[in-house]
Scaffold this motif. Structure first.
Motif, PDB file in Angstrom:
ATOM      1  N   MET A  27      -8.178   4.135   4.119  1.00  0.00           N
ATOM      2  CA  MET A  27      -8.240   3.147   3.047  1.00  0.00           C
ATOM      3  C   MET A  27      -9.684   2.773   2.728  1.00  0.00           C
ATOM      4  SD  MET A  27      -5.210   2.653   1.917  1.00  0.00           S
ATOM      5  CE  MET A  27      -4.956   4.392   2.272  1.00  0.00           C
ATOM      6  N   TYR A  28     -10.543   2.771   3.743  1.00  0.00           N
ATOM      7  CA  TYR A  28     -11.969   2.551   3.481  1.00  0.00           C
ATOM      8  C   TYR A  28     -12.528   3.688   2.633  1.00  0.00           C
ATOM      9  CZ  TYR A  28     -13.041  -1.587   6.275  1.00  0.00           C
ATOM     10  OH  TYR A  28     -13.132  -2.882   6.732  1.00  0.00           O
ATOM     11  N   LEU A  29     -12.123   4.917   2.939  1.00  0.00           N
ATOM     12  CA  LEU A  29     -12.577   6.057   2.143  1.00  0.00           C
ATOM     13  C   LEU A  29     -12.083   5.953   0.704  1.00  0.00           C
ATOM     14  CD1 LEU A  29     -12.142   9.069   4.614  1.00  0.00           C
ATOM     15  CD2 LEU A  29     -14.234   7.856   4.001  1.00  0.00           C
ATOM     16  N   VAL A  30     -10.839   5.515   0.534  1.00  0.00           N
ATOM     17  CA  VAL A  30     -10.310   5.306  -0.817  1.00  0.00           C
ATOM     18  C   VAL A  30     -11.145   4.258  -1.552  1.00  0.00           C
ATOM     19  CG1 VAL A  30      -8.348   4.386  -2.120  1.00  0.00           C
ATOM     20  CG2 VAL A  30      -7.960   6.025  -0.265  1.00  0.00           C
ATOM     21  N   ALA A  31     -11.486   3.177  -0.855  1.00  0.00           N
ATOM     22  CA  ALA A  31     -12.273   2.109  -1.467  1.00  0.00           C
ATOM     23  C   ALA A  31     -13.628   2.636  -1.925  1.00  0.00           C
ATOM     24  CB  ALA A  31     -12.463   0.961  -0.478  1.00  0.00           C
ATOM     25  N   PHE A  32     -14.297   3.398  -1.076  1.00  0.00           N
ATOM     26  CA  PHE A  32     -15.616   3.906  -1.430  1.00  0.00           C
ATOM     27  C   PHE A  32     -15.524   4.964  -2.531  1.00  0.00           C
ATOM     28  CE2 PHE A  32     -16.593   2.784   3.206  1.00  0.00           C
ATOM     29  CZ  PHE A  32     -17.031   1.515   2.850  1.00  0.00           C
ATOM     30  N   ALA A  33     -14.454   5.765  -2.519  1.00  0.00           N
ATOM     31  CA  ALA A  33     -14.294   6.799  -3.547  1.00  0.00           C
ATOM     32  C   ALA A  33     -14.078   6.170  -4.925  1.00  0.00           C
ATOM     33  CB  ALA A  33     -13.127   7.719  -3.190  1.00  0.00           C
ATOM     34  N   GLN A  34     -13.251   5.111  -4.990  1.00  0.00           N
ATOM     35  CA  GLN A  34     -13.025   4.484  -6.288  1.00  0.00           C
ATOM     36  C   GLN A  34     -14.286   3.777  -6.768  1.00  0.00           C
ATOM     37  OE1 GLN A  34     -12.598   1.012  -7.251  1.00  0.00           O
ATOM     38  NE2 GLN A  34     -13.363   0.361  -5.265  1.00  0.00           N
ATOM     39  N   PHE A  35     -15.097   3.233  -5.840  1.00  0.00           N
ATOM     40  CA  PHE A  35     -16.374   2.636  -6.226  1.00  0.00           C
ATOM     41  C   PHE A  35     -17.265   3.690  -6.891  1.00  0.00           C
ATOM     42  CE2 PHE A  35     -20.794   1.594  -5.652  1.00  0.00           C
ATOM     43  CZ  PHE A  35     -20.874   0.222  -5.781  1.00  0.00           C
ATOM     44  N   TRP A  36     -17.345   4.858  -6.275  1.00  0.00           N
ATOM     45  CA  TRP A  36     -18.177   5.942  -6.807  1.00  0.00           C
ATOM     46  C   TRP A  36     -17.697   6.374  -8.194  1.00  0.00           C
ATOM     47  CZ3 TRP A  36     -16.776  11.070  -7.918  1.00  0.00           C
ATOM     48  CH2 TRP A  36     -17.840  11.948  -8.186  1.00  0.00           C
ATOM     49  N   TRP A  37     -16.387   6.561  -8.339  1.00  0.00           N
ATOM     50  CA  TRP A  37     -15.842   7.046  -9.605  1.00  0.00           C
ATOM     51  C   TRP A  37     -16.009   6.031 -10.719  1.00  0.00           C
ATOM     52  CZ3 TRP A  37     -11.205   5.723 -12.408  1.00  0.00           C
ATOM     53  CH2 TRP A  37     -10.953   6.583 -13.479  1.00  0.00           C
ATOM     54  N   LEU A  38     -15.609   4.784 -10.466  1.00  0.00           N
ATOM     55  CA  LEU A  38     -15.727   3.751 -11.487  1.00  0.00           C
ATOM     56  C   LEU A  38     -17.192   3.437 -11.787  1.00  0.00           C
ATOM     57  CD1 LEU A  38     -12.903   1.266 -10.404  1.00  0.00           C
ATOM     58  CD2 LEU A  38     -12.875   2.824 -12.358  1.00  0.00           C
ATOM     59  N   GLY A  39     -18.034   3.478 -10.746  1.00  0.00           N
ATOM     60  CA  GLY A  39     -19.450   3.209 -10.947  1.00  0.00           C
ATOM     61  C   GLY A  39     -20.098   4.241 -11.854  1.00  0.00           C
ATOM     62  N   ARG A  40     -19.783   5.505 -11.648  1.00  0.00           N
ATOM     63  CA  ARG A  40     -20.326   6.554 -12.512  1.00  0.00           C
ATOM     64  C   ARG A  40     -19.811   6.397 -13.949  1.00  0.00           C
ATOM     65  NH1 ARG A  40     -22.504  11.221 -10.384  1.00  0.00           N
ATOM     66  NH2 ARG A  40     -21.400  12.535 -11.897  1.00  0.00           N
ATOM     67  N   LEU A  41     -18.584   5.923 -14.074  1.00  0.00           N
ATOM     68  CA  LEU A  41     -18.037   5.683 -15.411  1.00  0.00           C
ATOM     69  C   LEU A  41     -18.801   4.566 -16.119  1.00  0.00           C
ATOM     70  CD1 LEU A  41     -15.687   6.444 -17.347  1.00  0.00           C
ATOM     71  CD2 LEU A  41     -14.353   4.626 -16.261  1.00  0.00           C
ATOM     72  N   ARG A  42     -19.081   3.486 -15.409  1.00  0.00           N
ATOM     73  CA  ARG A  42     -19.807   2.345 -15.988  1.00  0.00           C
ATOM     74  C   ARG A  42     -21.271   2.686 -16.252  1.00  0.00           C
ATOM     75  NH1 ARG A  42     -17.860  -2.794 -15.614  1.00  0.00           N
ATOM     76  NH2 ARG A  42     -19.807  -3.722 -14.878  1.00  0.00           N
ATOM     77  N   ALA A  43     -21.830   3.589 -15.445  1.00  0.00           N
ATOM     78  CA  ALA A  43     -23.236   3.958 -15.637  1.00  0.00           C
ATOM     79  C   ALA A  43     -23.457   4.684 -16.959  1.00  0.00           C
ATOM     80  CB  ALA A  43     -23.710   4.826 -14.476  1.00  0.00           C
ATOM     81  N   GLY A  44     -22.393   5.117 -17.601  1.00  0.00           N
ATOM     82  CA  GLY A  44     -22.515   5.758 -18.906  1.00  0.00           C
ATOM     83  C   GLY A  44     -22.926   4.795 -20.006  1.00  0.00           C
ATOM     84  N   ASP A  45     -22.813   3.476 -19.763  1.00  0.00           N
ATOM     85  CA  ASP A  45     -23.242   2.474 -20.739  1.00  0.00           C
ATOM     86  C   ASP A  45     -24.717   2.166 -20.504  1.00  0.00           C
ATOM     87  OD1 ASP A  45     -20.637   2.275 -21.725  1.00  0.00           O
ATOM     88  OD2 ASP A  45     -20.106   0.754 -20.238  1.00  0.00           O
ATOM     89  N   ALA A  46     -25.584   2.633 -21.393  1.00  0.00           N
ATOM     90  CA  ALA A  46     -27.027   2.521 -21.175  1.00  0.00           C
ATOM     91  C   ALA A  46     -27.486   1.070 -21.021  1.00  0.00           C
ATOM     92  CB  ALA A  46     -27.776   3.198 -22.320  1.00  0.00           C
ATOM     93  N   TRP A  47     -26.816   0.122 -21.699  1.00  0.00           N
ATOM     94  CA  TRP A  47     -27.266  -1.265 -21.653  1.00  0.00           C
ATOM     95  C   TRP A  47     -27.111  -1.911 -20.277  1.00  0.00           C
ATOM     96  CZ3 TRP A  47     -23.593  -4.884 -20.370  1.00  0.00           C
ATOM     97  CH2 TRP A  47     -22.263  -4.557 -20.592  1.00  0.00           C
ATOM     98  N   ARG A  48     -26.340  -1.269 -19.414  1.00  0.00           N
ATOM     99  CA  ARG A  48     -26.177  -1.834 -18.069  1.00  0.00           C
ATOM    100  C   ARG A  48     -27.405  -1.601 -17.195  1.00  0.00           C
ATOM    101  NH1 ARG A  48     -20.860  -3.401 -17.665  1.00  0.00           N
ATOM    102  NH2 ARG A  48     -19.364  -2.251 -18.940  1.00  0.00           N
ATOM    103  N   GLY A  49     -28.259  -0.647 -17.573  1.00  0.00           N
ATOM    104  CA  GLY A  49     -29.483  -0.413 -16.826  1.00  0.00           C
ATOM    105  C   GLY A  49     -29.286   0.236 -15.475  1.00  0.00           C
ATOM    106  N   MET A  50     -28.178   0.960 -15.283  1.00  0.00           N
ATOM    107  CA  MET A  50     -27.890   1.621 -14.010  1.00  0.00           C
ATOM    108  C   MET A  50     -27.593   3.088 -14.272  1.00  0.00           C
ATOM    109  SD  MET A  50     -28.059  -0.724 -11.568  1.00  0.00           S
ATOM    110  CE  MET A  50     -26.979  -0.208 -10.227  1.00  0.00           C
TER     111      MET A  50
END
Length: 277
Positions: free
Chosen positions: A25-48
């Motif tokens: 479940m920890y691995l699931v938590a970290f995997a979803q963080f990675w996936w959603l984070g990369r999705l959000r990083a597509g918005d340039a205004w977020r600065g990430m």
């Protein structure tokens, strides 16, 4: 009434190494963080950037585990670990506190922002919507293990109350792990993801997390059996509720303060160096 299925806590074994569902479940938590984070990083205004997401994940794992363990040691069993300091690093024996994990994550975000010359508030606003589904995964791990069960259920709730054999009394109880997965996990994720879809004053999304997690955890604790070694504390509140109250107060204060500050110009993901906090 229902009876807990008594899942085998070991998902599978590789030779002498047993891989447990809770660890997965920890691995699931970290995997979803990675996936959603990369999705959000597509918005340039977020600065990430996507590289920022991967670096945050690497150090965030350490922050969550160390903070979660130290939170449990300091908040729940300080006397025991003071007398047995060698047990502090023995995480395989159980004992993690979500409030401590959140503090560990905040420390990591602050260090990351300082090292990269980014606004801490913007980093926090980027990260916090990625957290709740990981919290939900952890609660599902608790349910699989049959631990952290709920308080005895009123007879009117028995159609979905559950007997947890580990409790040893045959009493139908609230499946509070699932309540927490739904409230602190799925519901909080939906709120934060919706609220952060467009640019907000810096810090407001992070403050919303403090308010939302604090309130939902406080409410869910009414269905959760308090730790046997602590019981209910002052005002018949649990330790989890007392730890949530400062989060709510701080979140409301910070939200009001951040909302009152001038907005950044549209399209900017970080603050100028002279105005960073």
């Amino acid at each position: 009434m229902l009876v807990h299925p008594q899942f085998d806590p070991v998902a599978f074994s590789i030779g002498p190494v047993a891989v447990r569902w809770y660890g997965l479940m920890y691995l699931v938590a970290f995997a979803q963080f990675w996936w959603l984070g990369r999705l959000r990083a597509g918005d340039a205004w977020r600065g990430m950037s996507r590289q920022d997401v991967e670096d945050l994940l690497f150090f965030g794992v350490l922050g969550v585990i160390i903070g979660g363990r130290l939170g449990y040691v300091l908040f729940y069993k300080p006397d025991h670990y003071l007398a047995n300091p060698l047990e502090v690093p023995m995480v395989w024996k159980g004992g993690m506190a979500s409030h401590g994990g959140i503090i560990g994550a905040i420390v990591v975000m602050w260090l990351f922002a300082a090292a990269r010359g980014k606004s801490f508030l913007r980093v926090a606003d980027f990260v916090v919507p990625l957290v709740p589904l990981g919290l939900a995964a952890g609660r599902i791990g608790n349910f699989i293990n049959g631990e952290l069960w709920g308080r005895p259920a009123d007879p009117s709730l028995w159609p979905w109350a559950m007997v947890f054999p580990q409790a040893g009394d045959g009493t139908p109880r609230h499946p509070s792990q699932l309540y927490q997965a739904g409230l602190e996990g799925v519901l909080l994720f939906a709120i934060l993801w919706w609220y952060s879809r467009r640019q907000r004053p810096p810090g407001c999304v992070g403050a919303m997390f403090l308010i939302g997690y604090g309130l939902l955890r406080f409410a869910a604790e009414f269905g959760r059996e308090p730790d046997a070694f602590l019981g209910l504390l002052a005002l018949r509140l649990s330790m989890g509720q007392w730890l949530s109250l400062p989060m709510i107060v701080a979140g409301v204060g910070l939200f009001v303060y951040f909302r009152s500050r001038p907005r950044e110009p549209a399209g900017r993901g970080t603050l100028p160096a002279a105005t960073r906090r």
